[in-house]
Structures are given as C-alpha cells and as structure tokens.
Design a protein around this motif. Structure first.
Motif, PDB file in Angstrom:
ATOM      1  N   LEU A 166      -4.772  -6.775  -7.736  1.00  0.00           N
ATOM      2  CA  LEU A 166      -5.298  -5.429  -7.461  1.00  0.00           C
ATOM      3  C   LEU A 166      -5.973  -5.364  -6.094  1.00  0.00           C
ATOM      4  N   VAL A 167      -6.540  -6.476  -5.656  1.00  0.00           N
ATOM      5  CA  VAL A 167      -7.232  -6.513  -4.368  1.00  0.00           C
ATOM      6  C   VAL A 167      -6.241  -6.623  -3.212  1.00  0.00           C
ATOM      7  N   VAL A 168      -5.156  -7.367  -3.420  1.00  0.00           N
ATOM      8  CA  VAL A 168      -4.215  -7.664  -2.329  1.00  0.00           C
ATOM      9  C   VAL A 168      -3.681  -6.414  -1.627  1.00  0.00           C
ATOM     10  N   PRO A 169      -3.199  -5.368  -2.332  1.00  0.00           N
ATOM     11  CA  PRO A 169      -2.674  -4.204  -1.614  1.00  0.00           C
ATOM     12  C   PRO A 169      -3.670  -3.530  -0.688  1.00  0.00           C
ATOM     13  N   ALA A 170      -4.949  -3.624  -1.024  1.00  0.00           N
ATOM     14  CA  ALA A 170      -5.972  -2.972  -0.208  1.00  0.00           C
ATOM     15  C   ALA A 170      -6.231  -3.712   1.098  1.00  0.00           C
ATOM     16  N   VAL A 171      -5.987  -5.026   1.112  1.00  0.00           N
ATOM     17  CA  VAL A 171      -6.287  -5.820   2.308  1.00  0.00           C
ATOM     18  C   VAL A 171      -5.022  -6.275   3.048  1.00  0.00           C
ATOM     19  N   LEU A 172      -3.872  -6.144   2.420  1.00  0.00           N
ATOM     20  CA  LEU A 172      -2.628  -6.617   3.034  1.00  0.00           C
ATOM     21  C   LEU A 172      -2.153  -5.631   4.094  1.00  0.00           C
ATOM     22  N   PRO A 173      -1.732  -6.106   5.267  1.00  0.00           N
ATOM     23  CA  PRO A 173      -1.171  -5.199   6.285  1.00  0.00           C
ATOM     24  C   PRO A 173       0.024  -4.430   5.727  1.00  0.00           C
ATOM     25  N   GLU A 174       0.180  -3.204   6.165  1.00  0.00           N
ATOM     26  CA  GLU A 174       1.226  -2.338   5.613  1.00  0.00           C
ATOM     27  C   GLU A 174       2.623  -2.929   5.773  1.00  0.00           C
ATOM     28  N   ALA A 210       5.947  -4.261   1.467  1.00  0.00           N
ATOM     29  CA  ALA A 210       7.279  -4.258   0.856  1.00  0.00           C
ATOM     30  C   ALA A 210       7.571  -5.600   0.187  1.00  0.00           C
ATOM     31  N   VAL A 211       7.230  -6.686   0.867  1.00  0.00           N
ATOM     32  CA  VAL A 211       7.428  -8.027   0.294  1.00  0.00           C
ATOM     33  C   VAL A 211       6.560  -8.203  -0.939  1.00  0.00           C
ATOM     34  N   PHE A 212       5.324  -7.704  -0.880  1.00  0.00           N
ATOM     35  CA  PHE A 212       4.413  -7.817  -2.021  1.00  0.00           C
ATOM     36  C   PHE A 212       4.964  -7.069  -3.228  1.00  0.00           C
ATOM     37  N   ILE A 213       5.493  -5.878  -3.017  1.00  0.00           N
ATOM     38  CA  ILE A 213       6.052  -5.089  -4.122  1.00  0.00           C
ATOM     39  C   ILE A 213       7.218  -5.823  -4.766  1.00  0.00           C
ATOM     40  N   LEU A 214       8.121  -6.350  -3.956  1.00  0.00           N
ATOM     41  CA  LEU A 214       9.273  -7.093  -4.491  1.00  0.00           C
ATOM     42  C   LEU A 214       8.805  -8.350  -5.225  1.00  0.00           C
ATOM     43  N   LEU A 215       7.742  -8.963  -4.724  1.00  0.00           N
ATOM     44  CA  LEU A 215       7.172 -10.146  -5.381  1.00  0.00           C
ATOM     45  C   LEU A 215       6.672  -9.793  -6.784  1.00  0.00           C
ATOM     46  N   VAL A 216       5.933  -8.697  -6.895  1.00  0.00           N
ATOM     47  CA  VAL A 216       5.375  -8.301  -8.191  1.00  0.00           C
ATOM     48  C   VAL A 216       6.489  -7.894  -9.149  1.00  0.00           C
ATOM     49  N   GLU A 221       3.745   6.494  -0.627  1.00  0.00           N
ATOM     50  CA  GLU A 221       3.321   5.374   0.207  1.00  0.00           C
ATOM     51  C   GLU A 221       3.584   4.038  -0.487  1.00  0.00           C
ATOM     52  N   ASP A 222       3.797   3.010   0.326  1.00  0.00           N
ATOM     53  CA  ASP A 222       4.030   1.671  -0.213  1.00  0.00           C
ATOM     54  C   ASP A 222       2.853   1.194  -1.059  1.00  0.00           C
ATOM     55  N   VAL A 223       1.636   1.504  -0.645  1.00  0.00           N
ATOM     56  CA  VAL A 223       0.465   1.031  -1.378  1.00  0.00           C
ATOM     57  C   VAL A 223       0.431   1.637  -2.783  1.00  0.00           C
ATOM     58  N   GLU A 224       0.944   2.853  -2.935  1.00  0.00           N
ATOM     59  CA  GLU A 224       0.981   3.488  -4.257  1.00  0.00           C
ATOM     60  C   GLU A 224       1.973   2.768  -5.169  1.00  0.00           C
ATOM     61  N   TYR A 225       3.130   2.401  -4.629  1.00  0.00           N
ATOM     62  CA  TYR A 225       4.108   1.643  -5.417  1.00  0.00           C
ATOM     63  C   TYR A 225       3.602   0.237  -5.707  1.00  0.00           C
ATOM     64  N   ALA A 226       2.806  -0.300  -4.799  1.00  0.00           N
ATOM     65  CA  ALA A 226       2.234  -1.630  -5.022  1.00  0.00           C
ATOM     66  C   ALA A 226       1.321  -1.611  -6.245  1.00  0.00           C
ATOM     67  N   TYR A 227       0.465  -0.605  -6.340  1.00  0.00           N
ATOM     68  CA  TYR A 227      -0.432  -0.521  -7.487  1.00  0.00           C
ATOM     69  C   TYR A 227       0.332  -0.197  -8.769  1.00  0.00           C
ATOM     70  N   LEU A 228       1.391   0.597  -8.660  1.00  0.00           N
ATOM     71  CA  LEU A 228       2.228   0.877  -9.829  1.00  0.00           C
ATOM     72  C   LEU A 228       2.870  -0.412 -10.339  1.00  0.00           C
ATOM     73  N   ALA A 229       3.390  -1.220  -9.420  1.00  0.00           N
ATOM     74  CA  ALA A 229       4.022  -2.479  -9.802  1.00  0.00           C
ATOM     75  C   ALA A 229       3.003  -3.433 -10.432  1.00  0.00           C
ATOM     76  N   VAL A 230       1.798  -3.490  -9.871  1.00  0.00           N
ATOM     77  CA  VAL A 230       0.754  -4.361 -10.425  1.00  0.00           C
ATOM     78  C   VAL A 230       0.372  -3.898 -11.833  1.00  0.00           C
ATOM     79  N   ALA A 231       0.276  -2.584 -12.027  1.00  0.00           N
ATOM     80  CA  ALA A 231      -0.047  -2.061 -13.359  1.00  0.00           C
ATOM     81  C   ALA A 231       1.035  -2.437 -14.367  1.00  0.00           C
ATOM     82  N   ALA A 232       2.300  -2.325 -13.951  1.00  0.00           N
ATOM     83  CA  ALA A 232       3.404  -2.697 -14.836  1.00  0.00           C
ATOM     84  C   ALA A 232       3.374  -4.193 -15.153  1.00  0.00           C
TER      85      ALA A 232
END
Length: 318
Positions: free
Chosen positions: A12-20, A24-30, A146-157
């Motif tokens: 949950l913390v990573v998307p907030a501090v990760l460069p934009e 994309a890599v973070f989302i695919l990772l999750v 935004e990518d950050v929104e999909y990042a949090y969606l993926a983390v929630a899933a």
C-alpha cells in the motif's frame, strides 16, 4: 498473519513513493502475484501441476474486454472475469483432472495452445490484431484513469486473494488439501473427497487468475493473443517455486523477484547492438538457471528458507 499484514502494508505504501515511470511494472508485478497465489495453492497444497495458468488470465481478461466493448458496465465485466474463468476451469477440469503428474502438466499446456489458436483465429476476439477500444474501468461515478489508481486496485485485489487463501488453508478443507498433496490414497482413505477437492481448488486458482486478467484488461485497454504467451505460464510457475509453494506470502516474494529480474533482462536485451531475440533467450536461460539453483539450494523456496533462519523460542526444561 503478521507477515501477511506486513506485506499488504508495504504494498500500500509503494505506489505513493514509487516514481510514476515504474508504476506500470509494479501493477504487472501485483497482478502476477494474484495469479501465482492461485497457482501456489494449486501446486503447493493440492499437489497439481499446471503449465497453462496464463490461459485463465487470458479468459478473465477477454471476458471483461468483450463484455465492456459490447455495452456492459465495466464493473460488471470485472466481476464476471473470475466467475467465467472459474467456470471454464470447472468444465475443463472434469476430464483433465483425471490425469496425474507430467500428463496433467502437458495437458494444461496444450489447453493454453488451443486457447491461443482460438483467440488468434477468431474475429469475435479481434483475431491476431487483438481486441481494441476497451473502456476504462469505472465504479459508480469514479473512473480509473491514473496508474496509481490501478496500482491500489491491484493491491486491494491481491489483499483479498491472500486473505481468502489464508482462511482456506486454516479451514477444514485446507487440512484436506494438505492431506491430498501428501498422498491422495491416504487422503481418500481418511474421508477426503479427493476428486471434488481437486476440482474446487483448480477452479479457485483459475478465478484468481481471471480476476487479475480483468484488471489487466482495463488497465491496458487492449488485448491480443501475444499478451498471453506460453512463456508467461512458465514465468508464473517459476515465481511460485522461487517464492515458495504452499506459502501465503511466497507468491508476492516470487513475483517481485522474477518481475524485477525480467525487467533487468529486458533492459539488457534491448540495448543497442543486441539481437532482437536477446530478451527471450535471456529469459529462458535465466528461468532454467533459477529453477536449477532453487531446486539445489532452496528446494522449498525463498520464504520457507527465511522462515527457517528465524530464531525459535526456547522451551524451558521442566
């Protein structure tokens, strides 16, 4: 449970501090971790080997994409993705799960090859060109852009997936699955419905892959057969083995390790002067090397190896 909570907090913390540029890599990772969580459950607890898990990833993605491009609300497409993937796994598993060992592994691989052929030839799925014009995911009046929104969606899933896995493993059915992985004959003699459990966990792992596929569909806005190659299924297996089969946080560790490694290999393979086939060759070579090293030195994966290093509380002598 503490390890699971710690992993979710970190994600949950990573998307907030990760460069934009790295989101994309973070989302695919999750998303990969979600698929691998189901695969780890299938291989680590039910003792079934699947080399075609990317098939259900693709089924979930195409289900969401096709429904959305034909006028269905995107949120309904996302909800349908795991359901359709699980239904497909149930129907496929009825004949397929009669097989065991390498025969089952090759059968699941053949299943993916058949699916890729159908997707590339079928005009209903966009053919080899792919499915285009997929709308963004929207829930109520909120649209994910935004990518950050999909990042949090993926983390929630992923959090939901890991919690479901944890509760399943701690349940009576989970104990039956562990018995099944040890010996199907002994499990059956103890009253475990072997066939029903095998089919249920196969469908559940497919549902997890389908959920990840649905998010992937809306995030990219485009789907093609080339998005789900056979190498992707092999990659999921490597992630599961490296992280640790039959562990809760192993899929996250394995997905993170392999995704970062693949990104590094891709950067190396695409440097000036490197041949076009360099990224694929490097990937295959490293997957093979990793599997050999893990089998030799970390046969149970990274997470169990770390767990063994933790100090155990001493029991006082009476």
């Amino acid at each position: 449970m503490k390890a699971l909570a710690a992993v979710v907090v970190v994600l949950l913390v990573v998307p907030a501090v990760l460069p934009e540029k790295h989101l994309a890599v973070f989302i695919l990772l999750v998303l990969a971790a979600i698929v691998v969580a189901g695969l780890s459950l299938l291989m680590g607890y039910a003792g079934q080997v699947s080399l075609g898990q990317a098939s259900f990833y693709a089924i979930g993605a195409y289900t969401a994409g096709l429904l959305s491009t034909h006028g269905t609300a995107p949120v309904l497409g996302l909800l349908a993705a795991p359901l359709v993937a699980a239904t497909a796994a149930f129907l496929i598993g009825l004949p397929l799960l009669r097989l065991r060992g390498h025969a089952l592994a090759f059968a699941t691989l053949a299943m993916q090859l058949i699916l890729l052929s159908l997707l590339s030839k079928g005009d209903w799925a966009g053919g080899a060109i792919g499915l285009q014009g997929i709308p963004r995911l929207s829930v109520g009046g909120f649209e994910f852009r935004e990518d950050v929104e999909y990042a949090y969606l993926a983390v929630a899933a992923l959090a939901v997936t890991l919690v479901v896995t944890r509760h399943l493993i701690d349940s009576r059915a989970g104990r039956g699955l562990r018995a099944l992985a040890t010996s199907e004959t002994a499990a059956g003699a103890s009253g475990v419905p072997v066939g029903r459990y095998r089919l249920a966990v196969f469908a559940l792992s497919a549902a997890m892959a389908g959920l990840a596929g649905g998010i992937y569909c809306y995030y990219l806005g485009y789907l093609g057969p080339a998005s789900f190659p056979v190498l992707l299924s092999i990659e999921f297996v490597v992630m599961a083995v490296v992280g640790g089969l039959g562990t809760i946080v192993g899929p996250v560790v394995g997905a993170a390790a392999i995704t970062v490694l693949v990104q590094v290999l891709t950067n190396i393979g695409t440097r000036p002067g490197m041949p076009e086939y360099a990224p694929s060759v490097l990937s295959y070579a490293v997957y093979a090397l990793l599997l050999v090293l893990v089998v030799l030195f970390l046969p149970r994966g990274i997470v169990p190896a770390i767990d063994r290093l933790r100090p155990r509380p001493k029991v006082a002598a009476k």
